[in-house]
Design a protein around this motif. Structure first.
Motif, PDB file in Angstrom:
ATOM      1  N   TYR B  87       0.746  -0.779  -0.010  1.00 26.01           N
ATOM      2  CA  TYR B  87      -0.719  -0.502  -0.306  1.00 26.01           C
ATOM      3  C   TYR B  87       0.906   1.270   0.028  1.00 26.01           C
ATOM      4  CZ  TYR B  87      -3.199   3.274   1.160  1.00 26.01           C
ATOM      5  OH  TYR B  87      -4.124   3.918   1.143  1.00 26.01           O
ATOM      6  N   ASP B  88       0.401   2.044  -1.016  1.00 27.37           N
ATOM      7  CA  ASP B  88       1.470   3.410  -0.554  1.00 27.37           C
ATOM      8  C   ASP B  88       0.208   4.677  -0.701  1.00 27.37           C
ATOM      9  OD1 ASP B  88       2.672   5.303  -1.523  1.00 27.37           O
ATOM     10  OD2 ASP B  88       3.350   4.897  -3.824  1.00 27.37           O
ATOM     11  N   GLN B  89       0.963   4.972   0.385  1.00 28.29           N
ATOM     12  CA  GLN B  89      -0.064   6.038   1.588  1.00 28.29           C
ATOM     13  C   GLN B  89       0.440   7.302   0.115  1.00 28.29           C
ATOM     14  OE1 GLN B  89       1.615   6.220   5.214  1.00 28.29           O
ATOM     15  NE2 GLN B  89       0.220   4.303   6.286  1.00 28.29           N
ATOM     16  N   GLY B  90       1.075   7.441  -0.190  1.00 24.18           N
ATOM     17  CA  GLY B  90       1.252   8.563  -1.150  1.00 24.18           C
ATOM     18  C   GLY B  90       0.382   8.695  -1.474  1.00 24.18           C
ATOM     19  N   ARG B  91       0.084   7.657  -2.157  1.00 23.77           N
ATOM     20  CA  ARG B  91      -0.696   7.714  -3.819  1.00 23.77           C
ATOM     21  C   ARG B  91      -2.860   6.946  -3.945  1.00 23.77           C
ATOM     22  NH1 ARG B  91       1.679   4.316  -7.549  1.00 23.77           N
ATOM     23  NH2 ARG B  91      -0.055   3.932  -8.935  1.00 23.77           N
TER      24      ARG B  91
END
Lengths: 243, 320
Positions: B87-91
């Protein structure tokens, strides 16, 4: 390969061993040994007082029994020799035991030979093919001469293949049997060990044969000429040997 | 023939370069390269310290391939190989992070130390040349080759590869111990180098390797040679020492590796000698010996050697 199952061979010694055991049991069953009841009676020790009392009477009984048995003729001639049935049991068991050992040993030897033969490619040295007889080796130049003359006929590919096949047939003999599983390289090694052939010529001829037999690219007159030169080289080496 | 000439020359140059690092193992290296040229994977099975990892690294360097090494341990999970979604928190989205399978040459070290689930994930990727994670399929870009190593003597804490999975390897190759002279040569070169690591020059690029592999596909296989491969594989099935003989995939492997072997030898055609040279590493690991013979010296190797001494080689006697 795989024509018979090893399982049946494994079972045969077991069956033989069982037979021996059954026979031993049968023979043992016929042996009339001392009865357990007699043994028990013999082992029961009477009190000391009774022993003392019986001792004098027993001595008299023994003397009278001995005299009776001598009169009846039941006393064995050789009392220290075991009974006849026991005498039969021991040698019978020994004979079967030895037979079983011999069979087991023979099976082991045969199995080792089979394994050695099967792993021969890796571990067993190739048996020395020996040298051909004088007649066989002296006939080879004439045969190769015919092959060399015939190499000019047909296409280069067919001519080279035919030359190699005739060479294979020429070297064949009693001491040099045909081995269908052999590749040209293996045949070359065997031929070099058996005949006085020029090493480079026969190796090059084998390479030309492989190219003619298994490739699809065109073969030229140059290949034919090279094969002819190889045959000349082989003839020269045999001629030098003859001189 | 020009393409094949070039392929042969480059293949031999690769072997020459690798021999700078791996001393005295030309035959084994030739077999491994034949399998790579045939587009397959190789199982290197031998004792520790015989140069398996060095050989794999050397192939990667000289063939211009990305190299990844995965140490197979009991706690290795399939996702550790294939990769997983992180999981990419930024995107605010899941993105796929590829595992070590996404490489040109993967060294799967001690493959028999990991449980079957992880082994199966690797072997599936080897066969399908793709991985599926969370229902999404990712292709493994060619060339993709796996050189797996296994230790044949240790049984404690290992998971031996099942026959069906061994079948996925085109070859199983052993390096064997070097001779005294070769062993001294290893020591001498280390002294001369004055450092631990051995760096080799890249001989071909990734694209050139693919060109060589394409050239191998054009090698002539006479129908009699093909039938010879089939007969050898079939003979292992009939042999009375075998419980399960080679599958038809074994016959196919024999022919494919023999083509690579022919190219390295500088030929555009396969000869029976090529087939015999690659038969043991191509077939022996596909054979299961009868259980009652496990404690004897009989093995897949002896079965293959036996059938090589029995099956008639292609001849020309019927054509003259």
């Amino acid at each position: 390969m795989g024509t018979h199952s090893p399982r049946s061979l494994h079972l045969s010694p077991i069956a033989l061993g069982s037979l021996v055991l059954v026979l031993c049991a049968l023979v043992a069953a016929t042996f009339d040994g001392p009865r357990w009841t007699d043994l028990d009676r013999g082992t029961e020790r009477p009190p000391v007082a009774e022993q003392e009392r019986d001792r004098s009477g027993a001595a008299e009984e023994t003397r009278s029994e001995q005299s009776e048995s001598t009169e009846d003729g039941d006393e064995p001639w050789l009392p220290w020799v075991p009974p006849l049935d026991l005498l039969l049991l021991v040698p019978t068991a020994l004979v079967f035991g030895v037979a079983l050992l011999v069979v087991a040993r023979l099976r082991l030897v045969r199995r080792r030979r089979q394994l050695t033969g099967r792993m021969g490619v890796r571990s067993s040295p190739v048996p020395d093919p020996g040298r051909p007889s004088e007649d066989e080796e002296s006939g080879l130049p004439e045969f190769l001469g015919e092959v060399a003359r015939a190499i000019g006929r047909g296409t280069p590919r067919n001519a080279i293949v035919a030359a190699w096949v005739r060479l294979e047939q020429a070297v064949e003999g009693d001491h040099f049997p045909h081995r269908p599983e052999e590749t040209p390289s293996e045949l070359v090694e065997r031929a070099l060990a058996s005949y006085h052939l020029d090493d480079a010529s026969i190796r090059r001829l084998a390479a030309l044969y492989r190219e003619a037999r298994f490739s699809r690219h065109p073969l030229t007159e140059q290949h034919r000429a090279e094969a002819a030169a190889c045959l000349e080289g082989l003839l020269a080496s045999l001629g030098a040997r003859a001189r | 023939m020009n393409g094949l000439d070039d392929a042969s020359r480059k293949a031999r140059a690769v072997l020459d370069e690798i021999e700078r690092a791996v001393v005295g193992k030309r035959d084994a290296l030739t077999l491994v390269l034949s399998a790579i040229l045939a587009g397959g994977h190789v199982l290197l099975e031998d004792f520790p310290g015989l140069g398996k990892t060095l050989a794999a690294r050397s192939f990667a360097q000289t063939l211009g391939l990305d190299f990844r090494r995965a140490q197979f341990t009991p706690d290795l999970l399939p996702a550790d190989l294939t990769g997983s979604f992180i999981y990419d928190q930024g995107r605010a989205a899941f993105e796929f992070r590829p595992g070590p399978l996404f490489t040109g040459l993967l060294l799967a070290d001690e493959i028999n130390r990991t449980p079957p689930k992880t082994q199966a994930a690797l072997l599936e990727a080897m066969q399908e040349r793709q991985v599926t994670v969370e229902g999404e399929t990712f292709a493994l870009e060619p060339p993709f080759h796996v050189l797996a190593t296994a230790n044949p003597v240790e049984y404690e804490g290992t998971y031996p590869l099942p026959e069906a999975q061994l079948d996925r390897f085109l070859l199983r190759v052993g390096f064997g111990y070097p001779s005294s002279e070769e062993e001294w040569e290893v020591l001498r070169r280390r002294l001369e180098r004055q450092r631990e690591e051995q760096t080799l020059d890249q001989v071909v690029s990734r694209e050139e390797l693919r060109t060589i592999q394409a050239a191998v596909e054009t090698v002539t296989v006479d129908p009699d040679i093909g039938r010879y491969c089939v007969a050898l594989a079939a003979a292992t099935r009939r042999h009375h020492h075998t419980l399960v003989g080679s599958s038809p995939r074994g016959g196919l492997a024999l022919m494919l590796v023999a083509r690579g072997y022919a190219v390295i030898a500088g030929r555009d055609f396969v000869v029976p000698e090529d087939v015999k040279a690659v038969a043991v590493p191509a077939l022996a690991h596909r054979i299961t010996i009868r259980p009652e013979l496990w404690m004897t010296e009989i093995s897949g190797r002896t079965v293959v050697e036996t059938v090589l001494g029995q099956v008639p080689a292609p001849t020309a006697r019927d054509r003259v």
